[in-house]
Design a protein around this motif. Structure first.
Motif: not given
Length: 62
Positions: A1-12, A44-55
């Motif tokens: 399983m890999l970790k993937k960082n996804i940026v969450i944008g928004g002013f407030s 700069k806010s980030v959500a961290v997800f775990e995902v399988d390599e096949t996905i």
């Protein structure tokens, strides 16, 4: 399983929280597993997800 960082944008903080909920719902349906959320401000806010390599391979091939 890999970790993937996804940026969450928004002013407030409320906008970022709404965006996080939308992303969580969308990505959990695809097979991602939500791990944590790191609040760092507007773009700069980030959500961290775990995902399988096949996905990830399937997404990259599309």
């Amino acid at each position: 399983m890999l970790k993937k960082n996804i940026v969450i944008g928004g002013f407030s903080k409320e906008q970022r929280e709404k965006e996080l909920e939308k992303r969580k719902i969308k990505l959990v349906k695809k097979g991602y597993k939500f791990l944590k959320y790191k609040e760092n401000g507007a773009l700069k806010s980030v959500a961290v997800f775990e995902v399988d390599e096949t996905i990830l391979r399937k997404e990259k091939s599309m």
